[in-house]
Design a protein around this motif. Structure first.
Motif, PDB file in Angstrom:
ATOM      1  N   ASP B   9       0.854  -1.137   0.187  1.00  0.00           N
ATOM      2  CA  ASP B   9       0.016  -0.154  -0.222  1.00  0.00           C
ATOM      3  C   ASP B   9       0.657   0.848   0.147  1.00  0.00           C
ATOM      4  OD1 ASP B   9      -1.925   1.936   0.495  1.00  0.00           O
ATOM      5  OD2 ASP B   9      -2.757   1.572   2.467  1.00  0.00           O
ATOM      6  N   ILE B  10       0.621   1.897  -0.870  1.00  0.00           N
ATOM      7  CA  ILE B  10       0.967   3.620  -0.454  1.00  0.00           C
ATOM      8  C   ILE B  10       1.130   4.563   0.670  1.00  0.00           C
ATOM      9  CG2 ILE B  10       1.544   3.620  -2.853  1.00  0.00           C
ATOM     10  CD1 ILE B  10      -0.764   6.239  -3.345  1.00  0.00           C
ATOM     11  N   GLY B  11       0.261   4.180   1.112  1.00  0.00           N
ATOM     12  CA  GLY B  11      -0.089   4.626   2.414  1.00  0.00           C
ATOM     13  C   GLY B  11      -0.524   6.372   2.889  1.00  0.00           C
ATOM     14  N   TYR B  12      -0.311   6.278   3.412  1.00  0.00           N
ATOM     15  CA  TYR B  12      -1.414   8.070   3.518  1.00  0.00           C
ATOM     16  C   TYR B  12      -0.093   9.345   3.219  1.00  0.00           C
ATOM     17  CZ  TYR B  12      -5.042   5.566   4.575  1.00  0.00           C
ATOM     18  OH  TYR B  12      -6.077   5.076   4.729  1.00  0.00           O
ATOM     19  N   PRO B  13      -0.448  10.768   2.488  1.00  0.00           N
ATOM     20  CA  PRO B  13       0.517  11.869   3.191  1.00  0.00           C
ATOM     21  C   PRO B  13       1.019  12.132   4.399  1.00  0.00           C
ATOM     22  CG  PRO B  13      -1.810  12.211   1.610  1.00  0.00           C
ATOM     23  CD  PRO B  13      -1.881  11.061   2.491  1.00  0.00           C
ATOM     24  N   THR B  14       2.638  12.449   4.120  1.00  0.00           N
ATOM     25  CA  THR B  14       3.179  12.963   5.984  1.00  0.00           C
ATOM     26  C   THR B  14       1.839  13.626   6.890  1.00  0.00           C
ATOM     27  OG1 THR B  14       4.841  12.585   4.724  1.00  0.00           O
ATOM     28  CG2 THR B  14       5.245  13.406   6.286  1.00  0.00           C
ATOM     29  N   HIS B  75       1.382   0.974   9.694  1.00  0.00           N
ATOM     30  CA  HIS B  75       0.514   0.667   8.414  1.00  0.00           C
ATOM     31  C   HIS B  75      -0.063   2.331   7.667  1.00  0.00           C
ATOM     32  CE1 HIS B  75       0.576  -3.019   9.500  1.00  0.00           C
ATOM     33  NE2 HIS B  75       0.296  -3.641   8.708  1.00  0.00           N
ATOM     34  N   GLN B  76      -0.153   3.053   8.403  1.00  0.00           N
ATOM     35  CA  GLN B  76      -0.547   4.416   8.045  1.00  0.00           C
ATOM     36  C   GLN B  76       0.604   5.159   7.123  1.00  0.00           C
ATOM     37  OE1 GLN B  76      -3.896   6.696   8.884  1.00  0.00           O
ATOM     38  NE2 GLN B  76      -4.558   3.648   9.201  1.00  0.00           N
ATOM     39  N   MET B  77       1.880   4.995   7.283  1.00  0.00           N
ATOM     40  CA  MET B  77       2.926   5.823   6.524  1.00  0.00           C
ATOM     41  C   MET B  77       2.971   5.139   5.436  1.00  0.00           C
ATOM     42  SD  MET B  77       6.103   4.315   9.382  1.00  0.00           S
ATOM     43  CE  MET B  77       6.817   6.360  10.825  1.00  0.00           C
ATOM     44  N   ASN B  78       3.756   6.834   4.311  1.00  0.00           N
ATOM     45  CA  ASN B  78       3.956   6.360   2.873  1.00  0.00           C
ATOM     46  C   ASN B  78       5.354   5.732   3.574  1.00  0.00           C
ATOM     47  OD1 ASN B  78       5.218   8.260   3.585  1.00  0.00           O
ATOM     48  ND2 ASN B  78       4.309   9.794   2.902  1.00  0.00           N
TER      49      ASN B  78
END
Lengths: 73, 322
Positions: B9-14, B75-78
């Protein structure tokens, strides 16, 4: 005469293009942070909408300036 | 064999993650004086992130949450943040791995291992080895041959295990991880963090050896700011004064007659203060590191409070890290 028109159009394009890019950049950051804030505190939705809308003023002002350039106001 | 789970997963923006962490850290316990001064010490933590775990008779839940929150962040990290924090998570999961191996060495029951691995970020391959393989030497053999940081920085792990037992293997694996982290292209802040951790662990090891006068040779981790030669020199000369100076320099604590737990506590308090300062220097990475550290310290403090609820609160307060 033609060159003057080209330069005017170019100036108007810059006047709206640059603020549009700046707005897009600012909204991408504020939007992402706002989405994160809403995930944790949904009660802040009104504040987040206002914060996301603030950079929009830049592109609106750019549009006004571009119109003034184009229509010679 | 990968050590940590690979996430496609590409994750979320910082900015998204930072905003969520800003929101979540408000629920961390900060005012430990208030917690300790309350009439019922176990009721107070109900206001923290750990409320769902802090139920009477379930101290294991505190440590479960200690795994759950970092796993959520991972898991939330990009991918950029995941790369930066990879050493932190590897260090965290090394503890899980070693705890599982300890259970196996002590023939602990497999449900405990299943529980430890439930929120763990260890790769599926390692989890499978830990769940299915009951023989500790064969697990050690697989880890030594297939996990890249152990294979590259710790040759002959199986022999170490046969010669020095589990403790020797544990020290070798830990040292291999520190070598990997401190030699790799690690973010400067994460590097600083691990240098401090290495120093703290070495000081504690030295302090324990001098205080208890143990016959075994100490194992110092490489990569700290305090050179191993200095530590060895203090040990060989049994120079308690030099150790006291060293500890004072790193913690501001006078250790005359102090037990190892207090030295560890002082080192962790000192590191907590440093991480707070680093947060101002490295805005995004610093914030995440500070949050992860505070989560770990909250779990530790709550565990101390839970187990020490019958102890005098003044003594209990000295044990907390904040």
């Amino acid at each position: 005469m033609n060159l003057e028109k080209v330069l005017t159009a170019f100036a108007a394009a810059l006047a709206i293009g640059l603020p549009a890019l700046a707005t897009a950049w600012a909204q991408s950051k504020i939007g992402a942070a706002g989405a994160g804030t809403l995930a944790e505190k949904p009660e802040l939705s009104a504040t987040i909408i206002v914060l996301v809308a603030i950079p929009e003023t830049m592109v609106i002002l750019g549009f006004v300036v571009a119109s003034m350039i184009l229509f010679g106001v | 064999m990968e050590f940590l789970q690979e996430i496609n997963d590409i994750g979320y923006p910082t900015e998204y993650l930072l905003a969520r962490i800003h929101g979540r850290r408000l629920s961390l316990l900060g005012d430990w004086d208030r917690v300790l001064s309350g009439p019922d010490i176990e009721e107070n933590p109900a206001s923290s992130n750990l409320r769902e775990f802090m139920t009477a008779g379930a101290p294991a839940g505190i440590w479960e949450s200690h795994q759950k929150e970092p796993a959520w962040i991972y898991h939330q990290m990009n991918s950029r943040l995941r790369n930066v924090f990879q050493p932190y998570f590897m260090h965290l999961e090394l503890n899980t791995l070693l705890t599982c191996l300890r259970y196996k060495t002590g023939k602990g029951n497999s449900t405990e291992i299943e529980r430890l691995l439930y929120f763990s970020l260890l790769s599926k391959a390692i989890k499978d080895v830990l769940k299915t393989d009951t023989d500790v030497p064969s697990v050690i053999n697989i880890l030594g041959k297939k996990v890249s940081f152990i294979r590259d920085h710790c040759a002959g792990l199986e022999l170490v295990f046969l010669k020095d037992g589990f403790m020797g293997a544990e020290q070798e694996i830990t040292n291999a991880l520190f070598k990997y982290i401190l030699n790799a292209d690690t973010h400067p802040l994460i590097k600083r963090f691990f240098v401090s951790i290495a120093d703290a662990r070495n000081i504690i090891t030295l302090h324990k050896h001098l205080r208890w006068d143990t016959t075994s040779s100490p194992f110092f981790i490489e990569g700290g700011n305090i050179r191993k030669s200095i530590l060895s020199k203090i040990l060989q000369s049994y120079n308690a004064e030099a150790l006291a100076t060293l500890v004072y320099k790193h913690t501001g604590l006078h250790i005359e007659g102090t037990d190892a737990a207090r030295v560890e506590n002082a080192l962790q308090r000192r590191l907590t203060g440093r991480i707070k300062k680093w947060e101002r220097e490295f805005a995004d990475i610093g914030l995440i590191l500070n949050y992860l550290w505070r989560c770990a310290m909250e779990a530790k403090n709550l565990s101390i409070i839970y187990h020490g609820r019958e102890i005098d609160r003044g003594i209990l307060k000295e044990e907390l890290v904040y």
